[in-house]
Design a protein around this motif. Structure first.
Motif, PDB file in Angstrom:
ATOM      1  N   MET A   1       0.854  -1.181   0.000  1.00  0.00           N
ATOM      2  CA  MET A   1       0.000   0.000   0.000  1.00  0.00           C
ATOM      3  C   MET A   1       0.893   1.236   0.000  1.00  0.00           C
ATOM      4  O   MET A   1       1.885   1.294   0.717  1.00  0.00           O
ATOM      5  CB  MET A   1      -0.913  -0.031   1.214  1.00  0.00           C
ATOM      6  CG  MET A   1      -1.760   1.204   1.440  1.00  0.00           C
ATOM      7  SD  MET A   1      -3.191   1.485   0.394  1.00  0.00           S
ATOM      8  CE  MET A   1      -4.342   0.285   0.935  1.00  0.00           C
ATOM      9  N   SER A   2       0.532   2.200  -0.799  1.00  0.00           N
ATOM     10  CA  SER A   2       1.253   3.478  -0.843  1.00  0.00           C
ATOM     11  C   SER A   2       1.122   4.179   0.504  1.00  0.00           C
ATOM     12  O   SER A   2       0.161   3.961   1.240  1.00  0.00           O
ATOM     13  CB  SER A   2       0.666   4.371  -1.930  1.00  0.00           C
ATOM     14  OG  SER A   2       0.732   3.763  -3.194  1.00  0.00           O
ATOM     15  N   SER A   3       2.065   5.043   0.802  1.00  0.00           N
ATOM     16  CA  SER A   3       2.022   5.760   2.080  1.00  0.00           C
ATOM     17  C   SER A   3       0.798   6.679   2.123  1.00  0.00           C
ATOM     18  O   SER A   3       0.352   7.192   1.083  1.00  0.00           O
ATOM     19  CB  SER A   3       3.293   6.586   2.271  1.00  0.00           C
ATOM     20  OG  SER A   3       3.259   7.741   1.450  1.00  0.00           O
ATOM     21  N   PRO A   4       0.239   6.901   3.313  1.00  0.00           N
ATOM     22  CA  PRO A   4      -0.906   7.816   3.435  1.00  0.00           C
ATOM     23  C   PRO A   4      -0.601   9.211   2.879  1.00  0.00           C
ATOM     24  O   PRO A   4      -1.454   9.838   2.264  1.00  0.00           O
ATOM     25  CB  PRO A   4      -1.183   7.862   4.937  1.00  0.00           C
ATOM     26  CG  PRO A   4      -0.678   6.550   5.447  1.00  0.00           C
ATOM     27  CD  PRO A   4       0.536   6.255   4.592  1.00  0.00           C
ATOM     28  N   ARG A   5       0.613   9.674   3.070  1.00  0.00           N
ATOM     29  CA  ARG A   5       1.000  11.000   2.566  1.00  0.00           C
ATOM     30  C   ARG A   5       0.927  11.044   1.029  1.00  0.00           C
ATOM     31  O   ARG A   5       0.423  12.000   0.450  1.00  0.00           O
ATOM     32  CB  ARG A   5       2.400  11.349   3.054  1.00  0.00           C
ATOM     33  CG  ARG A   5       2.863  12.718   2.630  1.00  0.00           C
ATOM     34  CD  ARG A   5       4.227  13.011   3.232  1.00  0.00           C
ATOM     35  NE  ARG A   5       4.836  14.141   2.596  1.00  0.00           N
ATOM     36  CZ  ARG A   5       4.906  15.354   3.124  1.00  0.00           C
ATOM     37  NH1 ARG A   5       4.418  15.581   4.313  1.00  0.00           N
ATOM     38  NH2 ARG A   5       5.485  16.333   2.460  1.00  0.00           N
ATOM     39  N   VAL A  10      -1.933  12.340  -4.163  1.00  0.00           N
ATOM     40  CA  VAL A  10      -2.548  11.842  -5.399  1.00  0.00           C
ATOM     41  C   VAL A  10      -4.031  12.178  -5.420  1.00  0.00           C
ATOM     42  O   VAL A  10      -4.555  12.644  -6.429  1.00  0.00           O
ATOM     43  CB  VAL A  10      -2.291  10.325  -5.559  1.00  0.00           C
ATOM     44  CG1 VAL A  10      -3.097   9.747  -6.708  1.00  0.00           C
ATOM     45  CG2 VAL A  10      -0.804  10.067  -5.768  1.00  0.00           C
ATOM     46  N   TYR A  11      -4.704  11.977  -4.302  1.00  0.00           N
ATOM     47  CA  TYR A  11      -6.132  12.319  -4.197  1.00  0.00           C
ATOM     48  C   TYR A  11      -6.339  13.794  -4.543  1.00  0.00           C
ATOM     49  O   TYR A  11      -7.199  14.138  -5.343  1.00  0.00           O
ATOM     50  CB  TYR A  11      -6.616  12.028  -2.778  1.00  0.00           C
ATOM     51  CG  TYR A  11      -8.090  12.280  -2.558  1.00  0.00           C
ATOM     52  CD1 TYR A  11      -8.995  11.231  -2.609  1.00  0.00           C
ATOM     53  CD2 TYR A  11      -8.568  13.555  -2.302  1.00  0.00           C
ATOM     54  CE1 TYR A  11     -10.355  11.450  -2.409  1.00  0.00           C
ATOM     55  CE2 TYR A  11      -9.914  13.788  -2.102  1.00  0.00           C
ATOM     56  CZ  TYR A  11     -10.802  12.728  -2.154  1.00  0.00           C
ATOM     57  OH  TYR A  11     -12.145  12.959  -1.964  1.00  0.00           O
ATOM     58  N   GLU A  39       5.127   4.238 -12.125  1.00  0.00           N
ATOM     59  CA  GLU A  39       4.630   3.052 -11.414  1.00  0.00           C
ATOM     60  C   GLU A  39       4.073   3.414 -10.034  1.00  0.00           C
ATOM     61  O   GLU A  39       3.059   2.864  -9.609  1.00  0.00           O
ATOM     62  CB  GLU A  39       5.728   1.995 -11.290  1.00  0.00           C
ATOM     63  CG  GLU A  39       5.291   0.728 -10.587  1.00  0.00           C
ATOM     64  CD  GLU A  39       4.071   0.029 -11.193  1.00  0.00           C
ATOM     65  OE1 GLU A  39       3.386  -0.702 -10.455  1.00  0.00           O
ATOM     66  OE2 GLU A  39       3.786   0.203 -12.398  1.00  0.00           O
ATOM     67  N   GLU A  40       4.703   4.364  -9.338  1.00  0.00           N
ATOM     68  CA  GLU A  40       4.171   4.801  -8.039  1.00  0.00           C
ATOM     69  C   GLU A  40       2.781   5.422  -8.203  1.00  0.00           C
ATOM     70  O   GLU A  40       1.884   5.165  -7.396  1.00  0.00           O
ATOM     71  CB  GLU A  40       5.092   5.844  -7.395  1.00  0.00           C
ATOM     72  CG  GLU A  40       6.331   5.316  -6.745  1.00  0.00           C
ATOM     73  CD  GLU A  40       7.171   6.435  -6.179  1.00  0.00           C
ATOM     74  OE1 GLU A  40       7.278   6.514  -4.942  1.00  0.00           O
ATOM     75  OE2 GLU A  40       7.715   7.237  -6.975  1.00  0.00           O
ATOM     76  N   ALA A  41       2.616   6.237  -9.234  1.00  0.00           N
ATOM     77  CA  ALA A  41       1.320   6.875  -9.474  1.00  0.00           C
ATOM     78  C   ALA A  41       0.272   5.842  -9.865  1.00  0.00           C
ATOM     79  O   ALA A  41      -0.857   5.872  -9.364  1.00  0.00           O
ATOM     80  CB  ALA A  41       1.452   7.942 -10.559  1.00  0.00           C
ATOM     81  N   ARG A  42       0.636   4.918 -10.727  1.00  0.00           N
ATOM     82  CA  ARG A  42      -0.312   3.869 -11.135  1.00  0.00           C
ATOM     83  C   ARG A  42      -0.744   3.050  -9.928  1.00  0.00           C
ATOM     84  O   ARG A  42      -1.931   2.798  -9.724  1.00  0.00           O
ATOM     85  CB  ARG A  42       0.335   2.961 -12.187  1.00  0.00           C
ATOM     86  CG  ARG A  42      -0.659   1.981 -12.830  1.00  0.00           C
ATOM     87  CD  ARG A  42       0.057   0.862 -13.571  1.00  0.00           C
ATOM     88  NE  ARG A  42       0.733  -0.035 -12.654  1.00  0.00           N
ATOM     89  CZ  ARG A  42       0.127  -0.940 -11.871  1.00  0.00           C
ATOM     90  NH1 ARG A  42      -1.172  -1.065 -11.889  1.00  0.00           N
ATOM     91  NH2 ARG A  42       0.837  -1.705 -11.071  1.00  0.00           N
ATOM     92  N   LYS A  43       0.199   2.674  -9.101  1.00  0.00           N
ATOM     93  CA  LYS A  43      -0.117   1.899  -7.898  1.00  0.00           C
ATOM     94  C   LYS A  43      -0.984   2.723  -6.942  1.00  0.00           C
ATOM     95  O   LYS A  43      -1.925   2.192  -6.340  1.00  0.00           O
ATOM     96  CB  LYS A  43       1.170   1.461  -7.208  1.00  0.00           C
ATOM     97  CG  LYS A  43       0.935   0.564  -6.010  1.00  0.00           C
ATOM     98  CD  LYS A  43       2.258   0.091  -5.430  1.00  0.00           C
ATOM     99  CE  LYS A  43       2.102  -0.826  -4.242  1.00  0.00           C
ATOM    100  NZ  LYS A  43       1.078  -0.527  -3.296  1.00  0.00           N
ATOM    101  N   ALA A  44      -0.689   3.999  -6.806  1.00  0.00           N
ATOM    102  CA  ALA A  44      -1.475   4.860  -5.910  1.00  0.00           C
ATOM    103  C   ALA A  44      -2.925   4.954  -6.377  1.00  0.00           C
ATOM    104  O   ALA A  44      -3.844   4.988  -5.545  1.00  0.00           O
ATOM    105  CB  ALA A  44      -0.841   6.244  -5.817  1.00  0.00           C
TER     106      ALA A  44
END
Length: 91
Positions: A1-5, A10-11, A39-44
């Motif tokens: 899971m991506s970090s809450p921050r 992203v939200y 990849e980080e953005a896609r996963k987020a």
């Protein structure tokens, strides 16, 4: 899971783009805006959808936002008009 921050950033990027343009950004655009990997953005995107936040849906089997509450990225019968400008659709 991506970090809450990261998920918060992203939200915010997605919602800001939808308010500004009436269309959801691609994960590649969010990656560039936030200076993170594609990849980080896609996963987020997927992590946001699976986090249980109501109204966030990716189009099935894709990385594309179909709905991001209160907006729909796909045309619906619910047209939203602000100051005479209609560029949004509601869920």
């Amino acid at each position: 899971m991506s970090s809450p921050r990261l998920l918060d950033k992203v939200y915010h990027a997605i919602l800001t783009r939808m308010v500004k343009t009436g269309q959801a950004p691609l994960f590649t655009e969010v990656a560039e805006e936030l200076n993170i990997s594609v990849e980080e953005a896609r996963k987020a995107f997927h992590d946001l959808e699976s986090a249980g936040i109501p109204g966030i849906w990716l189009f099935p089997d894709t990385d594309y936002i179909s709905s991001f509450a209160p907006f729909s990225n796909l045309p619906t019968q619910y047209r939203i008009t602000v100051d005479g400008e209609q560029k949004w659709f509601g869920q």
